[in-house]
Design a protein around this motif. Sequence first.
Motif, PDB file in Angstrom:
ATOM      1  N   UNK A   1       0.842  -1.197   0.000  1.00  0.00           N
ATOM      2  CA  UNK A   1       0.000   0.000   0.000  1.00  0.00           C
ATOM      3  C   UNK A   1       0.869   1.235   0.000  1.00  0.00           C
ATOM      4  N   UNK A   2       0.222   2.388  -0.168  1.00  0.00           N
ATOM      5  CA  UNK A   2       0.910   3.657   0.030  1.00  0.00           C
ATOM      6  C   UNK A   2       1.212   3.841   1.512  1.00  0.00           C
TER       7      UNK A   2
ATOM      8  N   UNK B   1      -4.488   6.482   4.774  1.00  0.00           N
ATOM      9  CA  UNK B   1      -3.686   5.765   3.768  1.00  0.00           C
ATOM     10  C   UNK B   1      -4.555   5.633   2.530  1.00  0.00           C
ATOM     11  N   UNK B   2      -4.167   6.281   1.445  1.00  0.00           N
ATOM     12  CA  UNK B   2      -5.024   6.312   0.258  1.00  0.00           C
ATOM     13  C   UNK B   2      -5.343   4.924  -0.287  1.00  0.00           C
TER      14      UNK B   2
ATOM     15  N   UNK C   1      10.865   5.798   0.295  1.00  0.00           N
ATOM     16  CA  UNK C   1      12.154   5.260  -0.146  1.00  0.00           C
ATOM     17  C   UNK C   1      12.244   3.759   0.116  1.00  0.00           C
ATOM     18  N   UNK C   2      11.710   3.312   1.261  1.00  0.00           N
ATOM     19  CA  UNK C   2      11.729   1.875   1.557  1.00  0.00           C
ATOM     20  C   UNK C   2      10.783   1.125   0.616  1.00  0.00           C
ATOM     21  N   UNK C   3       9.641   1.739   0.320  1.00  0.00           N
ATOM     22  CA  UNK C   3       8.690   1.096  -0.580  1.00  0.00           C
ATOM     23  C   UNK C   3       9.266   0.944  -1.976  1.00  0.00           C
ATOM     24  N   UNK C   4       9.958   1.971  -2.451  1.00  0.00           N
ATOM     25  CA  UNK C   4      10.547   1.897  -3.782  1.00  0.00           C
ATOM     26  C   UNK C   4      11.578   0.778  -3.859  1.00  0.00           C
TER      27      UNK C   4
ATOM     28  N   UNK D   1       2.906  -0.491   7.448  1.00  0.00           N
ATOM     29  CA  UNK D   1       2.459   0.525   8.398  1.00  0.00           C
ATOM     30  C   UNK D   1       3.555   1.522   8.762  1.00  0.00           C
ATOM     31  N   UNK D   2       4.800   1.156   8.509  1.00  0.00           N
ATOM     32  CA  UNK D   2       5.910   2.015   8.941  1.00  0.00           C
ATOM     33  C   UNK D   2       6.805   2.503   7.802  1.00  0.00           C
TER      34      UNK D   2
END
Length: 584
Positions: free
Chosen positions: A274-275, A282-283, A338-341, A333-334
Motif C-alpha cells: 500500500x501507500x 492511507x489512500x 524510499x523503503x517502498x521503492x 504501516x511504517x
Amino acid sequence: MCDDRERSSCHHRGLTDEYEYSPGSSHCCIMIAGSNRLSWCLIIMKLNFTKYRSIAIACAFSALIITGCAADGAGTGSAPAVSVSEKDTLPEDTVTFDWYINYSWYNTPWGHNAVSKEITRRTGVNINFITPQGNEEEKLNALIASGTLPDLITLGWWEPQMNEIIQGDMVYALNELADEYDPYFWEVSDPQAVSWYTQPDGNIYGYPNSSITPADVENNNNIGSNQTFLVRKDIYEAIGSPDMTTIEGFEAAVKKAAAMFPEVDGKPLIPVGSHIFDDTGCVSFDQYLQNFLAVPYEKDGKLYDRNTDPEYIEWLKMFRRLAQQGYLATDIFIDQRIQMEEKIAEGRYFCMLYQRTDMASQQKALYARDPDSIYIAVDGPKNRNRDDHVLPTSSVSGWTITLVSKNCKHPDRAIKFIDFMLSEEGQKLVYIGVEGVTYDVVDGKEVVKPEILELLNTDRTTYDELYGADDAYWMFQDNVMQLKWRPENSGPTAQLEEWTYKYSAYTGQYDVILPSDTEDAYISDRIDNLWSKTLPALLLSESDEEFDEILENFKQEREELGYDQLQEKNLQYVREAKKKLGLD
C-alpha cells in the motif's frame, strides 16, 4: 502524474542540489512545494543586465531554511534569452532561479541533460532545484514564517500553505505579471484552469500542471487514471490468475501466493502492499479501495459518508483478518516512500493498490532483470453489484501548482519562462525532447528514436541524466496537449495505463479546497487526523467486535468535532464547482 490526495506523487524523484554558481550569471530563488495526486505557478524574474555588473551573492542556508540570493552580471558563454511572445532574441543574459519543490524524492537536476540545456538556450533561464531534506511541511512552514520563499514554489493544490501564501501577499498575481510583461500568457494558458484558480479578488496566483477538464475526459478515450490494482505477474499466473474482485477470491489469492512464494530472492514476500500511512490516513485503504468499490460521492442530494459505507467496511474487515493471520506485514504501516521503492524494485509485494506512475522506474528495472517479474494491472475489489471501478483522472485542479514569490527580483523573466513552458514549443520539448537528439521527424510526424525509447523503458535514471524528456520536468506538463506527440504505447508500463482507460472518470468536482484560516478547515484537519489514527487501529484490531467498537468511537468523536457542519460546507463547494465546470 499523480491525482487526488496522492501524497507520494509521480515517477520522477527528489532533489540533489548540484547546481554550481557561476560568477558570471544571475541567481534568483525559486520554490516548489508538495506533499500525494498535481503543481502551481512558477515565476521567474527579469534582470536588467545592462545596468548591473557582478554583485557578489551571500546565501545563508540552515537545516530548516534555504534562502536563494541574486547577483547581476554579464553572462559568460550563455545563450541569449528568447521572448516567447515575440519569438525574437532579447539582449538579456542568463539568469538562475532557485526553484523549491516540496517533494523530498525529486532528484532530477538542471543543466546536465539535453532538455534542460535546450530550455536554457531558448529562454536564458537556468534552474537550481531545492527540495526539503526532511519533513516537507516543516520546511515549507519555516520558509513561510521566515519570509524566505524562493523564486518559484511548487506544491500540491490541497496543501493549506497555498492559501496562506496567497493571503499573506507573498506571491505575485500571474495575470498582473502577464499584463505588464508578457500577454502571451493569455494565449498559452487554459481558460478553464485560469478560471478555476482565480481568487475572489480576481487574480490567479498559481498555475497547475496535469490539469484535465471534464470535456477532456469526454473527448479522449486515452486519458487514464493513476490508480491501479497491481499483482506480480509471475506469482499471479503461478497461482492460477485468480479472480480477486470478491472478498473470498482476494483473501484466498493472498494466502495462496504467500504459501507458494514465502520468499523473494531470500527475502520475505509482502503479500499486500500500500501507500504510506500519513496524517490523513492511507489512500490505498481508504480512497483507492472506495474508488475500486465504486462507493458513491453523493446520495440523495447530500455528500455520502464514504468512510462508513457498508461494503467498504466489509472489505476493511477482510484486511483485518489478513492482518490478524500475519498477511499484512508490519512494513506497510511504517515504511516511507524510499523503503517502498526499494521493495517494489525487488518485486517483494504480491499485490498493491497503488499509483502506477509512482512505481514506473521500479517496473522498468524489474523488466530489465526479468520480464516475468513485473507488475500487471488486473481488476481489483468490486462491490456486490459488480459495478465498474470508478477511477479518477486528474482534474482541473491538476496535481501541483506553481507560484512566483515576491522575493523574486525578476518577475518579467519569470512570467516569460512560464509562458514558454506552457506553450506548444515548451510542452513538446519537455515531453519528447530535442529534435535530432531524442526524436526525428519522419513523414511529418515526430518519431522517438528506438534506442532512446529502449533506454526510457529500461533505465529511467540514466535516461533522465542524459535526455530529461518524458516529463522529467513535470511542473507545467499539459497531458492533453502532449497526446499529439505521444508515441505508441509500449514497454513494461503500457499495460498499467491502458488497463485504466475503461474505468477512468472525472471526479474533480469533489476536490474541495477549504480556506486554511477558517473553522471548517480546522475541523477538516482534526477529522483527517482522527481518521489517520483510526484506520490502522481498525486494520490491526483483534476481532470484528473490537473493529466495530473502534469504528463507533470514531463516528461519535467525529460528530463532536463538527462533521455535519463540515459536510454542509463541503457540499456548498461541490455545488459551486459543478456550476463552474458546467456539471450541474
